[in-house]
Scaffold this motif. Sequence first.
Motif, PDB file in Angstrom:
ATOM      1  N   PRO A 168     -17.840   6.551   9.251  1.00 47.38           N
ATOM      2  CA  PRO A 168     -16.570   6.633   8.514  1.00 47.38           C
ATOM      3  C   PRO A 168     -16.458   5.574   7.421  1.00 47.38           C
ATOM      4  O   PRO A 168     -15.884   5.833   6.356  1.00 47.38           O
ATOM      5  N   ASP A 228     -18.624   6.665   4.542  1.00 48.02           N
ATOM      6  CA  ASP A 228     -17.931   7.733   3.814  1.00 48.02           C
ATOM      7  C   ASP A 228     -16.945   7.136   2.810  1.00 48.02           C
ATOM      8  O   ASP A 228     -16.865   7.580   1.658  1.00 48.02           O
ATOM      9  N   HIS A 288     -11.155   6.567   8.643  1.00 49.27           N
ATOM     10  CA  HIS A 288     -11.686   7.732   7.931  1.00 49.27           C
ATOM     11  C   HIS A 288     -11.899   7.374   6.466  1.00 49.27           C
ATOM     12  O   HIS A 288     -11.358   6.383   5.956  1.00 49.27           O
ATOM     13  N   GLY A 289     -12.700   8.170   5.800  1.00 50.11           N
ATOM     14  CA  GLY A 289     -13.154   7.823   4.463  1.00 50.11           C
ATOM     15  C   GLY A 289     -12.067   7.611   3.442  1.00 50.11           C
ATOM     16  O   GLY A 289     -12.122   6.670   2.639  1.00 50.11           O
ATOM     17  N   GLU A 290     -11.041   8.486   3.424  1.00 48.92           N
ATOM     18  CA  GLU A 290      -9.986   8.366   2.412  1.00 48.92           C
ATOM     19  C   GLU A 290      -9.224   7.057   2.550  1.00 48.92           C
ATOM     20  O   GLU A 290      -8.869   6.420   1.558  1.00 48.92           O
ATOM     21  N   GLU A 291      -8.982   6.654   3.781  1.00 45.07           N
ATOM     22  CA  GLU A 291      -8.290   5.385   4.040  1.00 45.07           C
ATOM     23  C   GLU A 291      -9.128   4.198   3.552  1.00 45.07           C
ATOM     24  O   GLU A 291      -8.620   3.286   2.893  1.00 45.07           O
ATOM     25  N   SER A 294     -19.564   6.554  15.086  1.00 44.84           N
ATOM     26  CA  SER A 294     -18.274   5.890  15.297  1.00 44.84           C
ATOM     27  C   SER A 294     -18.177   4.569  14.550  1.00 44.84           C
ATOM     28  O   SER A 294     -17.167   4.275  13.915  1.00 44.84           O
ATOM     29  N   SER A 300      -3.085   4.122   8.280  1.00 42.53           N
ATOM     30  CA  SER A 300      -4.125   4.923   7.622  1.00 42.53           C
ATOM     31  C   SER A 300      -3.546   5.876   6.588  1.00 42.53           C
ATOM     32  O   SER A 300      -4.126   6.079   5.511  1.00 42.53           O
TER      33      SER A 300
END
Length: 384
Positions: free
Chosen positions: A370, A373, A200-203, A366, A160
């Motif tokens: 994400p 996002d 998560h969103g950035e990943e 869950s 990630s």
Amino acid sequence: MSVLIQDTARNTLAGWTTTGLKRGTAAGAILSPFSSPKTGNSYKIDATRIADRIRKAGGEFWFDPTTHALQMPQAGDFRYYDEWDLWSGDRNRLETAADQREHVRRVFNIQDQLGVPLLGPTVLLHSSQSQKSLQAIDLAEVARSEAGSRDVWLSIVGDSQFWASGADLDAHIGVLDQLEPAGWMVSVVRPQSTIPVAAHGEEIAGMMRTVFALSQDRPVIIGHGDFAGLPGVAAGAKTIGSGGDIRQRVCSYTDYVARPLNGSDFGSWYKRPTLGGLFGAMSTNEYNVLLDQDQALAQRLTPGHFIDTPGEAFQHHIRVLAEAVENLNQLSGEARVRQLQAWYSDALKEWPEAQRISGCAAGGTSWVAPLLDGVELFIRGEGW
């Protein structure tokens, strides 16, 4: 179709893949030296027979050297791996150019023996700007060189943190893209083998940005993608890896630790009903409660006919996944991403009621939030 079945320690890869091919839900399979023996044993047939059965059924077949697993913490499941003769000396010895070239040659030799596409090995990355990332570029260059005039695919595998590394990630991908391979296999590695994955969103946005760039002129496969890989499909990948077991749907550190030699670590079959309208799953008991309390809602959220047996649960899951991928593949550019964004938004609206009735622990926050996002971060980054 557009779903490749990842290898499994169970003796199901050939049979379940060929069934999926006959039903039009699978595209083929990806074999790993960690999961299948080269010569076969009393439990699993040999790799050549697996490849032949799948190709005769009309499927693609790949051999992923899975070199990146050797850099995972506590990697120790070598019961099949050492049969494959992938190293001239110690495993994971890639420090010199000669070591890298010898490993690549041995990988290609096995792929030639199996009659599968050339897929270069790579290393697991935690950072886009490190000695290890330079080693990944070196290995890719060696694979491109050793392939000569033949087509070769290259792999990119990171955790990630790697996929969320912004401009550094883009720079690393830019260097690799200059090698102009025949295609790419892109994978995200996670600490634990659990679903829904802890994304998560950035990943997600970083992975999408990478796939969007690479897929402009070459095909991309999302390895071990499953539902968490659909943003990569929306960004331009055409094919995704999945399967029946969690280990086929997620690539994680825990999948490669040493296992009991008697095979007793398989645990129970994973046969949770897949709810396509929710981009998630429930336990069988939870789904039965939903079905009993609101049959119309349950059937609307679960396309196709779910049967509570391991093989049929697997076939139902890849059918749902394949239909999502095929629907995205009918679109292009921004429309693909907007479609997934709309699906995720609808799923988030459906989850609360389905969760309230069924009592399932994992819901939209869950399974879907994400990923949405990340999709929306990618949209903003592209200025759409």
